[in-house]
Enzyme design. Sequence first.
Site, PDB file in Angstrom:
ATOM      1  N   SER A   1      -4.754  -5.627 -14.629  1.00 47.74           N
ATOM      2  CA  SER A   1      -3.619  -4.743 -14.436  1.00 47.74           C
ATOM      3  C   SER A   1      -3.321  -3.985 -15.736  1.00 47.74           C
ATOM      4  CB  SER A   1      -2.429  -5.578 -13.952  1.00 47.74           C
ATOM      5  OG  SER A   1      -1.399  -4.769 -13.461  1.00 47.74           O
TER       6      SER A   1
ATOM      7  N   ASP B   1      -5.680  -3.045  -2.866  1.00 51.73           N
ATOM      8  CA  ASP B   1      -4.742  -3.079  -3.994  1.00 51.73           C
ATOM      9  C   ASP B   1      -4.379  -1.654  -4.402  1.00 51.73           C
ATOM     10  OD1 ASP B   1      -3.231  -3.688  -6.184  1.00 51.73           O
ATOM     11  OD2 ASP B   1      -4.846  -4.590  -7.357  1.00 51.73           O
TER      12      ASP B   1
ATOM     13  N   HIS C   1      -2.647  -8.022  -5.421  1.00 56.85           N
ATOM     14  CA  HIS C   1      -2.849  -7.564  -6.797  1.00 56.85           C
ATOM     15  C   HIS C   1      -3.096  -8.719  -7.775  1.00 56.85           C
ATOM     16  CE1 HIS C   1      -2.527  -5.051 -10.316  1.00 56.85           C
ATOM     17  NE2 HIS C   1      -1.477  -5.716 -10.763  1.00 56.85           N
TER      18      HIS C   1
END
Lengths: 507, 507
Positions: free
Chosen positions: A306, A362, A417
């Site tokens: 991320s 995602d 995610h």
Amino acid sequence: MATATSTTKAILPLHHHHHHPPTAATKNGLPISIRAYKDFILEFHQNQKPSNRAIKLAESLSNMLYQQIERNLNHRTSNVPRIEDKHDTPTMSPKEDISKKWQEIHGSNDWNNLLDPLHPWLRREIVKYGEFAQATYDAFDFDSFSEYCGSCRYNQQKLFEKLGLTKSGYEVTKYIYAMSQIDLPQWLERSRFVDTWSKDSNWIGFVAVSDDEETRRIGRRDIAVAWRGTVAPSEWYDNMQRKLEPIGQGEAKVEYGFLSIYSSKSESTRYNKSSASEQVMREVMKLVNYYNGRGEEVSLTITGHSLGGALGLLNAYEAAKNFPGLPISVISFAAPRVGNIAFRDELYQMGVKTLRVTIKQDVVPRMPGIVFNESLQKFDDFTGTLEWVYTHVGVELKLDIRSSPYLKKGMNLVGIHMLETYLHLVDGFLDSTTTFRSDAKRDVVLVNKECDMLVDELRIPHNWYQLENKGLERNFHGRWVKPTRDPEDIPSPIVESYNNVLEMQDS
Amino acid sequence: MATATSTTKAILPLHHHHHHPPTAATKNGLPISIRAYKDFILEFHQNQKPSNRAIKLAESLSNMLYQQIERNLNHRTSNVPRIEDKHDTPTMSPKEDISKKWQEIHGSNDWNNLLDPLHPWLRREIVKYGEFAQATYDAFDFDSFSEYCGSCRYNQQKLFEKLGLTKSGYEVTKYIYAMSQIDLPQWLERSRFVDTWSKDSNWIGFVAVSDDEETRRIGRRDIAVAWRGTVAPSEWYDNMQRKLEPIGQGEAKVEYGFLSIYSSKSESTRYNKSSASEQVMREVMKLVNYYNGRGEEVSLTITGHSLGGALGLLNAYEAAKNFPGLPISVISFAAPRVGNIAFRDELYQMGVKTLRVTIKQDVVPRMPGIVFNESLQKFDDFTGTLEWVYTHVGVELKLDIRSSPYLKKGMNLVGIHMLETYLHLVDGFLDSTTTFRSDAKRDVVLVNKECDMLVDELRIPHNWYQLENKGLERNFHGRWVKPTRDPEDIPSPIVESYNNVLEMQDS
């Protein structure tokens, strides 16, 4: 008992066998032998009167047997593989000597012919680096009631041991701290209180280096850098797609929020008198010089999930500038777009190899620039918005939650995610047309650490990764107290850099 | 370091003392000596270069000192008493011999002159029984992913030890299970799975008896019954105020939902072949006969919180019918109304003594019958709705969350209703005009077990009462598994009643 005693007769297993031939007979879909056991146990409970202590054992055993039978019946009707069958097996494939192929595994040939089907050696290495990135979450102190909120709960000597990563073959050499000089709401984890270890900085990752045994196996001394992301991407979604800042001397530009976290520093802080960038560069330089000085081949592998994937790309860019000739690869998970086309092109020219692991469902890898993405490039000269075009870098390994029989298929944006979901899917990935491989070894239970992605049949609690009583302990008097942190686990900029000096001298 | 070194001079504590006489001098409201230490520590961090390993210790110590100073400053500005000061003190008042006064403490004189101010012996006994009621929550398996959901996590021999109640002077002799034949949504805690220990029954409480030492102290052999309530009263708010059912031979009627839980049974279940009512009556009869047979004076004390308080009142009613002459008292917390006027009057006539502990801000004691309550009694003959008039029973000890400096004052309906909040306020109660007593000993931290009622300055996490990793454990291979429950902790109706027989014979 006050109620009337049962008036039914005891029925022994034999009776059932008498009435129903044991070969193919079933009742309610159950094999008769199991059905008979069930009846026997039920009758046993109803009719026996306690006569001696041996009955206690029999009772306990029959309880457990009863439940085992029900469980077996339950599982027989499910399509989900039993995870219990793997309880006594290792959670990783055996280590193999990849020293002859390591450049390819790290992208020297842009992962041609390694991704679909996924080469098992590459799969194992992706998971290895991914678990380093996961460690930055697992050890992070998120508790806003803690005076150490935003720090790592363990010092760098203990980190891998506490997280079960001692078999990774790496040792942590340096913790990295970051701050941000621009206001990025929700980015910084902050204690609610005045007397916190740091008001400005968060632990943002670490540098580790392969030990001698792992170095032999992987064919070179590997410096790994793991960057922590944020837990809920929605927190920075709104705040990080507005502005590009120049990086380097050319046309390259990157998202200003990421760059701020990567490069901010302030003399008034304890942990960011130097920026994350400076901390990591200094450490990499020290390690490169040291191992080059011993005549060893050295590589740099950067990982992150991320936001951590975005920071990793900035890290790779800077490292490539500073260490020409050093093989640098990035293995990122769920990373958003970071910079413009010129940024990508410079990374390519400098030879940085990036493997982007994404999940189709995602949304984060589509950020920033869900609108202004690569497909609009043809309009750039016309509209003059080139600097606004965020672009992805490198080669993509695309996963799909529908490939795993263990995962819920709903649109759980957070669960999809999560890095553990990514690692689960990598572990099960064979190729883009096949579903989850049946011999995947990684512990499926890990997926639910901080979300609710596993199908209910597996009976794994969701969000199960938690401290007993949130860290409170009962003292001698029966009072619940917060144990004081061991002195060596209190973040300390001097001790951490000083330890490094000593260790380098000792080596 | 890459950044410039500090250009400020080191300032030693002495300088500050020189400029500011140490007597009354302050700076930013801090005594100078502390201010000087702070400066010293900051300078130390900025200027020292690591020269040997001793610096590590100094650094750690200075870190901790720095934080202690900040903490002291922080607390000095707060009105909330420091809970740290009591860390090394007992959590209860010393036990005193109450044998001469026990009838009064249990309501023989309707608690005249004992409640306002609250007699310290009575306060201690209320907390003692309240902690029995709390144990029914603390040990309850609420995990719907557990096959033992709805049971007690420990067997009756281990319960008090696991919950730190061994000093209570009581021993558990019997577990009670309940079911309901009418549909009471949300009442039953149920496993999500087929193969659960019981599809119908929940653990609803226990019977305990005072040991010899406690019996001497309290002047008689005491049988205590503790009833579990529900966690969120809103769950049964809508479902339990609709209908009254007759109880006994006269006009007495009680709420049908409570009565169903108390008296339902079914031969097809494992744990409720006899009802909760029958289980508890049988156990009380056994204990009364046994200790009467030894010439001992015996009492029955029933406790419960919320729904548990309602069940306790039904229990008291039935026990008074069955054991005329046995001193029976009820100490309930946050209990709703249970029955009509006739029910109350019968309880009075039979000599049942009830102490209702309530919190002024808690809505549950106003249920059912928030509308049809005692104040409407004068209209009963006119409207013919006598049977709809729920009424409270006994004497009230009324608490107020505003009396405690530790509690948040907002209308947190769940937090205000929690039993731990009640026990905290009882422990601090002096009289209705005074605030929290400063020498209250009970652990304040307990309040936040399952809510967020403590003021933030105390830095106690909310809802902190939780298992490490929700009970998952890492096995030899590093896999996360649910440990199987010890055989003796699997609920077993035969073993439990059989153990009792053996123990009675052994005694």
